[in-house]
Write a protein that holds these residues in place. Sequence first.
Motif, short mmCIF file in Angstrom:
data_model
loop_
_atom_site.label_atom_id
_atom_site.label_comp_id
_atom_site.label_asym_id
_atom_site.label_seq_id
_atom_site.Cartn_x
_atom_site.Cartn_y
_atom_site.Cartn_z
N PRO B 64 83.25 -12.83 40.59
CA PRO B 64 83.16 -11.85 41.74
C PRO B 64 82.32 -10.58 41.38
CG PRO B 64 85.20 -12.90 41.43
CD PRO B 64 84.76 -13.01 40.35
N LEU B 65 82.55 -9.86 40.26
CA LEU B 65 81.68 -8.73 39.98
C LEU B 65 80.27 -8.94 39.87
CD1 LEU B 65 84.50 -6.99 38.08
CD2 LEU B 65 83.87 -6.64 40.32
N MET B 66 79.78 -10.15 39.45
CA MET B 66 78.36 -10.27 39.20
C MET B 66 77.66 -10.42 40.90
SD MET B 66 77.63 -10.61 36.16
CE MET B 66 76.23 -11.97 36.22
N CYS B 67 77.11 -9.24 41.07
CA CYS B 67 76.32 -9.27 42.13
C CYS B 67 75.05 -8.80 42.43
CB CYS B 67 77.29 -8.03 42.84
SG CYS B 67 76.79 -7.95 44.90
N SER B 68 74.12 -9.28 43.11
CA SER B 68 72.81 -9.24 42.97
C SER B 68 72.40 -9.03 44.42
CB SER B 68 72.04 -10.21 42.28
OG SER B 68 72.58 -10.57 41.03
N LEU B 69 71.24 -8.25 44.48
CA LEU B 69 70.55 -7.98 45.76
C LEU B 69 69.15 -8.94 45.31
CD1 LEU B 69 70.08 -6.61 48.45
CD2 LEU B 69 68.68 -5.01 47.17
N VAL B 70 68.81 -9.74 46.23
CA VAL B 70 67.87 -10.71 45.80
C VAL B 70 66.85 -10.95 47.10
CG1 VAL B 70 67.08 -13.10 45.33
CG2 VAL B 70 69.28 -12.26 44.45
N SER B 80 64.65 -8.74 42.40
CA SER B 80 66.30 -8.83 42.30
C SER B 80 66.78 -7.68 41.34
CB SER B 80 66.63 -10.39 41.78
OG SER B 80 66.43 -10.10 40.55
N ALA B 81 67.85 -7.23 41.61
CA ALA B 81 68.69 -6.20 40.78
C ALA B 81 69.94 -6.43 41.09
CB ALA B 81 68.01 -4.87 41.33
N ARG B 82 70.84 -6.10 39.84
CA ARG B 82 72.30 -6.06 39.99
C ARG B 82 72.65 -5.03 40.81
NH1 ARG B 82 75.00 -7.82 35.56
NH2 ARG B 82 77.09 -7.09 36.56
N VAL B 83 73.57 -5.09 41.76
CA VAL B 83 74.44 -4.26 42.52
C VAL B 83 75.70 -4.09 42.50
CG1 VAL B 83 72.34 -3.95 44.07
CG2 VAL B 83 73.94 -5.62 44.50
N GLU B 84 76.35 -3.06 42.77
CA GLU B 84 77.80 -3.12 42.74
C GLU B 84 78.25 -4.17 43.92
OE1 GLU B 84 79.93 -0.76 41.30
OE2 GLU B 84 78.16 -0.45 40.09
N SER B 85 79.60 -4.71 43.44
CA SER B 85 79.90 -5.67 44.32
C SER B 85 80.30 -4.93 45.59
CB SER B 85 81.20 -6.15 43.64
OG SER B 85 81.93 -7.06 44.52
N GLY B 86 80.21 -5.45 46.82
CA GLY B 86 80.37 -4.83 48.28
C GLY B 86 79.15 -4.06 48.59
N PHE B 87 78.04 -4.02 47.78
CA PHE B 87 76.94 -3.09 48.34
C PHE B 87 76.24 -3.75 49.54
CE2 PHE B 87 72.33 -3.09 48.21
CZ PHE B 87 72.00 -1.67 48.04
N SER B 88 75.92 -2.80 50.33
CA SER B 88 74.99 -3.36 51.53
C SER B 88 73.80 -2.55 51.56
CB SER B 88 75.94 -3.33 52.71
OG SER B 88 77.03 -4.20 52.63
N PRO B 89 72.67 -3.03 51.77
CA PRO B 89 71.54 -1.83 51.89
C PRO B 89 71.47 -1.52 53.36
CG PRO B 89 70.68 -4.42 51.98
CD PRO B 89 72.34 -4.34 51.58
N ASP B 90 70.97 -0.39 53.75
CA ASP B 90 70.95 0.17 54.85
C ASP B 90 69.64 0.61 55.12
OD1 ASP B 90 70.88 2.65 53.40
OD2 ASP B 90 72.76 3.29 54.16
N PHE B 91 69.27 1.60 54.50
CA PHE B 91 67.92 2.00 54.80
C PHE B 91 66.84 1.57 53.59
CE2 PHE B 91 69.62 4.55 57.94
CZ PHE B 91 68.98 4.07 59.26
#
Lengths: 248, 534
Positions: B64-70, B80-91
């Motif tokens: 679960p800690l393996m989290c990516s923005l794709v 793609s990039a690794r992000v913190e678990s629970g990350f949500s992009p806003d702007f």
Amino acid sequence: MKILATYNIKGGVGKTASAVNLAHVAAGRGNRVLLWDLDPQGAATFYFRVKPKVKGGGEALLSGRRELADVIKGSDYDNLDIVPADFSYRHLDLMLDDAKKPLARLRKVLSGVADEYDYVFLDCAPSISLTSESVFRAADALLVPVIPTTLSIRTFDQLDAFVAENPDIVRKLKIMGFFSMADSRKRLHRELMDELREQRPELLPSQVPMDTDIERMGVHRQPVTAMFPKSRPARAYQSLWDDIVERL
Amino acid sequence: MSEFHRFVVDGIIDPAVTLAAFAEQVGLSENEAEEFDRRFFDTPDGRLHADQSTLEVRNSVEFPLMCSLVWLKGGQVLASARVESGFSPDFAGSLPAGPAFDRLRELVEMRRFLPVATVRSRLSTGGHLDAEEKTTARVHIDLPSLPDGRSLPALIEVRAVRGYEAETAGLLRAMRAHEAFEPSDLSTADFARAMVGASPYLPGKLSLQLDDRASADEVWRVVLRELHEAMTANFRGTVEDVDSEYLHDFRVAVRRTRSVLQEGRGVLTPAARDHFRDGFKWLGDITTPTRDADVHLLDYPNMIAALSPEYAEALAPLHELLLSRQRSCQAQLALDLRSTRRAQLGAEWAEFLSGEGPWMDRSSGESGDAAEADRRARDVAAERIERAHSRLVRDGRTIDGSSEPEALHDLRKDAKRLRYLLECFGSLFPAEDLSVAVKPLKSLQDVLGEFQDTEVQAHALAQFGRQLDTEGASTDTILAMGGAIEQLSVRQSRARREFAARFESFDSREVEHAYASITGTGTTKSKKRKKKNR
């Protein structure tokens, strides 16, 4: 689009390994990357499992009969494409000699894909010839791998002399030398590297080690940065890419 | 972008079984499947959907800690990039640094990312290889389900590797021949949105297709209803300040409504026209302070970029002030938009638009005007466009290097009037003429907008500077603001210089022909006057 050429007058210094791995690292960072294997031996093409064949050969590309975009092959990696080597490239000098404005030719051919890529890597055959002069004119930077040996350093000096004597050819070209196949266990390598870093502070800080993982690229036919991304040489190429981006 | 094909796996057999059999049949190399929780994001107006790409935060179920923005398009990872678990992009600013995400930043601009779908997918990636074991096609298999366990259609996607399209043809033939595979344009995110009944994305542009045989009464009604829908669609996002574009689009809908009302002489009763023109003027006016505050913030990065780094740093107090102003303007706007006056205007307008009977009373003393309502909308709109075009050309030709800034500001209003007419009634006229007419007008508006915006911003900055000075801001901050005002002045001068060339393009023969074709006024007085002026 930035054009980077891995170049050295001397062969066997790690030009192709550098082009292949740096291109893979750059693509992995989200850049759109094209690698053009200009060496008729086609080692970079081999590493990417692409057939070393361009329809119509180098002449078709240089004359404009065939668009560069038409001969591009996708690699097995996202954002990384290849222009394969072709055996006809051994006559590239003659082809350029026959062309109008030979020095500007390569850049003109590449301009057709300028919107598609962020970086183009040119993997050049070792020599100083019309082809390499055309590369100098096309490129924004020369990436020059230097083995810490007297002979290799001498060829770096020769390149320097050429650059100094031919400002009309090199224009705004950036020369980025870096140590390649460096073996820190060898006293001679260590001494030469120290000495040269003192003489040439502009050398890139990162150095690529001599490592069997790089030699395995030929067996696995993959960049070392893809095969063993955490390995020492992979980390060296990643760090080298950071240095290059900073200098660009 | 390489050739890309997507198929839905249908049929009575478990899709996983069908896909495994197919992979074996055509000799696909397949990686082990992995399960991911995927949260998809898009802008309120669905910019990624329109781009046929998707942005997702992907969490490995096993790790679960393996989290990516794709960011994906056509089966290819664009970024793609690794992000913190629970990350949500806003702007756009919350996206990771780097050239790949820079392209996404350009696509989304100032819009906010909103979560649009959540699925759990069993993903596997395979390849179609040649004799050299070179991948000639990438194959992605997705077995998705909604968080409540409901299955979504299984998908198989094929992307021919560039230069290997011919080698992929056989694979695609086999897929097209497979009875369980159906070609599909919809992605997993689209299916998930449809399954949960998500609202449609906000429309980006007016999509009016007007009937050129209809009467003015009918067409004005259609246009005003469409604009009312745009206002309604952007209302909540404006009140809640989801992003600055909601207010922008809300204001555009209000301004277009005012413009259509203005041009509706003889189509609406004078009483209704005057009443609603007043109402929408008020509605537009209450949104202006917040829009100005938004523009200051949106332009802030450009302002910083034009200054040297140390000055840019010194402008931090200004940024704070701009943020604070935006917050207070927005709070007032939210109150105004929730006010009784606004609600009453909204209710009256909705009731007015919902009426089916004719707007003009044919039996009243306004018979001349009533005739206008019954005329073909195309003719009425053409006359309005002709008038607005002539006025813009006439006023533009009087402007030279010595003209006062007000003359350019007034010209901007003329240009807006014409633009709104073309946007709202354009579909009554040939598309090719419209394209020739709009392009140079837009270019002229850009330079007029830059001229006025830079002036307004410079005045505002001077005022903010005085405020910060009294609040004890550092000398560096005040100097930096002076630098920023100077930059705005440079931009304004540039816009002024560019005006002549832009206006010349607009006032060209080709464009004039396009307007003449739209308005059918080849021999009107205006045309004769134009000829005389030349």
